[in-house]
Write a protein that holds these residues in place. Structure first.
Motif, mmCIF file in Angstrom:
data_model
loop_
_atom_site.group_PDB
_atom_site.id
_atom_site.type_symbol
_atom_site.label_atom_id
_atom_site.label_comp_id
_atom_site.label_asym_id
_atom_site.label_seq_id
_atom_site.Cartn_x
_atom_site.Cartn_y
_atom_site.Cartn_z
ATOM 1 N N PHE A 34 0.827 -1.043 -0.063
ATOM 2 C CA PHE A 34 0.052 0.024 -0.009
ATOM 3 C C PHE A 34 0.932 1.405 0.138
ATOM 4 N N LEU A 35 2.009 1.117 0.964
ATOM 5 C CA LEU A 35 2.862 2.373 0.814
ATOM 6 C C LEU A 35 3.572 2.776 -0.814
ATOM 7 N N TYR A 36 3.872 1.345 -1.246
ATOM 8 C CA TYR A 36 4.313 1.641 -2.581
ATOM 9 C C TYR A 36 3.389 2.200 -3.476
ATOM 10 N N LEU A 37 1.964 1.660 -3.471
ATOM 11 C CA LEU A 37 0.922 2.127 -4.300
ATOM 12 C C LEU A 37 0.882 3.456 -4.209
ATOM 13 N N TYR A 38 0.743 3.940 -2.719
ATOM 14 C CA TYR A 38 0.506 5.301 -2.686
ATOM 15 C C TYR A 38 1.602 6.265 -3.111
ATOM 16 N N PHE A 39 2.949 6.144 -2.908
ATOM 17 C CA PHE A 39 3.870 6.815 -3.380
ATOM 18 C C PHE A 39 4.319 6.838 -4.745
ATOM 19 N N THR A 40 4.067 5.649 -5.602
ATOM 20 C CA THR A 40 4.217 5.573 -7.106
ATOM 21 C C THR A 40 3.227 5.794 -8.046
ATOM 22 N N ILE A 41 1.901 5.416 -7.551
ATOM 23 C CA ILE A 41 0.684 5.717 -8.255
ATOM 24 C C ILE A 41 -0.336 6.805 -7.856
ATOM 25 N N ALA A 42 -0.728 6.692 -6.235
ATOM 26 C CA ALA A 42 -1.898 7.368 -5.927
ATOM 27 C C ALA A 42 -1.496 8.887 -5.791
ATOM 28 N N SER A 43 -0.256 9.056 -5.691
ATOM 29 C CA SER A 43 0.362 10.774 -5.387
ATOM 30 C C SER A 43 0.616 11.310 -6.725
ATOM 31 N N ASN A 44 1.183 10.211 -7.705
ATOM 32 C CA ASN A 44 1.372 10.952 -8.878
ATOM 33 C C ASN A 44 0.061 10.993 -9.832
ATOM 34 N N TYR A 45 -0.773 10.060 -9.922
ATOM 35 C CA TYR A 45 -1.716 9.983 -11.083
ATOM 36 C C TYR A 45 -3.222 10.277 -10.420
ATOM 37 N N SER A 46 -3.335 10.933 -9.299
ATOM 38 C CA SER A 46 -4.418 11.215 -8.612
ATOM 39 C C SER A 46 -5.466 11.799 -9.063
ATOM 40 N N TYR A 47 -5.017 12.411 -10.255
ATOM 41 C CA TYR A 47 -6.179 13.436 -10.942
ATOM 42 C C TYR A 47 -7.066 12.485 -11.922
ATOM 43 N N SER A 48 -6.638 11.101 -12.265
ATOM 44 C CA SER A 48 -7.597 10.350 -13.027
ATOM 45 C C SER A 48 -7.466 8.781 -12.718
ATOM 46 N N PHE A 49 -8.695 8.364 -12.509
ATOM 47 C CA PHE A 49 -8.617 6.896 -12.205
ATOM 48 C C PHE A 49 -8.062 6.143 -13.544
ATOM 49 N N ALA A 50 -8.337 6.513 -14.635
ATOM 50 C CA ALA A 50 -7.841 5.860 -15.698
ATOM 51 C C ALA A 50 -6.121 5.621 -15.894
ATOM 52 N N ALA A 51 -5.793 6.866 -15.412
ATOM 53 C CA ALA A 51 -4.318 7.270 -15.279
ATOM 54 C C ALA A 51 -3.595 6.238 -14.230
ATOM 55 N N MET A 52 -4.430 6.253 -12.969
ATOM 56 C CA MET A 52 -3.736 5.175 -11.892
ATOM 57 C C MET A 52 -4.142 3.948 -12.481
ATOM 58 N N PHE A 53 -5.229 3.558 -12.926
ATOM 59 C CA PHE A 53 -5.265 2.117 -13.507
ATOM 60 C C PHE A 53 -4.020 1.887 -14.531
ATOM 61 N N SER A 54 -3.610 2.705 -15.421
ATOM 62 C CA SER A 54 -2.769 2.322 -16.597
ATOM 63 C C SER A 54 -1.540 2.330 -15.940
ATOM 64 N N ALA A 55 -1.278 3.168 -14.855
ATOM 65 C CA ALA A 55 0.286 3.087 -14.120
ATOM 66 C C ALA A 55 0.389 1.795 -13.392
ATOM 67 N N PHE A 56 -0.861 1.439 -12.877
ATOM 68 C CA PHE A 56 -0.728 0.413 -12.117
ATOM 69 C C PHE A 56 -0.506 -1.074 -12.826
ATOM 70 N N VAL A 57 -1.113 -1.009 -13.778
ATOM 71 C CA VAL A 57 -0.756 -2.133 -14.768
ATOM 72 C C VAL A 57 0.350 -2.417 -15.541
ATOM 73 N N ASN A 58 0.977 -1.119 -15.768
ATOM 74 C CA ASN A 58 2.209 -0.814 -16.512
ATOM 75 C C ASN A 58 3.434 -1.445 -15.684
ATOM 76 N N ASP A 59 3.203 -1.293 -14.288
ATOM 77 C CA ASP A 59 4.232 -1.714 -13.621
ATOM 78 C C ASP A 59 4.332 -2.949 -12.874
ATOM 79 N N THR A 60 5.536 -3.746 -13.305
ATOM 80 C CA THR A 60 5.836 -5.079 -13.053
ATOM 81 C C THR A 60 5.859 -5.300 -11.528
#
Length: 152
Positions: free
Chosen positions: A52-78
């Motif tokens: 959860f900390l990793y998700l917050y700092f790498t995805i949620a804080s950087n792409y919080s403006y759009s759910f689609a951007a968050m989902f795309s960043a989540f899927v793209n990160d191995t």
């Protein structure tokens, strides 16, 4: 055979000593699974917290403006797949150990209750019956196994 059980010379017969040895083995097996289960609980909680900390700092804080951007960043990160697999794997292992712990506890409790129920048969002789409290005290003191009552 355990040395305190061997030292029970005339207080018990060999069959009773073997039963006492088995209840000690089952208690140790239960305690081992209990420790392992507790350790896997803490490891699972730690992995989930890190995830959860990793998700917050790498995805949620950087792409919080759009759910689609968050989902795309989540899927793209191995790394997310690695964390997710580790989390699910530890959760499954934790549940497996919980089942083994409960089974070991049931076996231990059943054998302990059988000793309590059959105490009149196991200590038939008059002098053995009078000295059985010494056996019960030894089991309580050395192994923390209560043979006085069936309740835990």
């Amino acid at each position: 055979m355990e040395s305190p059980i061997k030292l029970l010379d005339d207080k018990t017969d060999p069959a009773t000593k073997q039963i006492l040895e088995n209840v000690v083995k089952r208690k140790r097996k239960f305690e081992l699974y209990k420790k392992r289960h507790t350790a896997t609980i803490w490891v699972t909680i730690s992995i989930v917290s890190l995830f959860f900390l990793y998700l917050y700092f790498t995805i949620a804080s950087n792409y919080s403006y759009s759910f689609a951007a968050m989902f795309s960043a989540f899927v793209n990160d191995t790394n997310n797949l690695t964390f997710l697999a580790a989390t699910v794997g530890m959760y499954g292992y934790m549940n497996l150990l919980k089942g083994k712990k409960e089974k070991a506890e049931k076996e231990f409790h059943d054998l302990r209750c059988e000793i309590v129920d059959r105490s009149k048969d196991l200590w038939r002789k008059e002098d053995a019956w009078k000295n059985r409290h010494l056996v019960f005290e030894m089991m309580k003191k050395n192994y923390d196994i209560n043979l006085y009552h069936e309740k835990k």
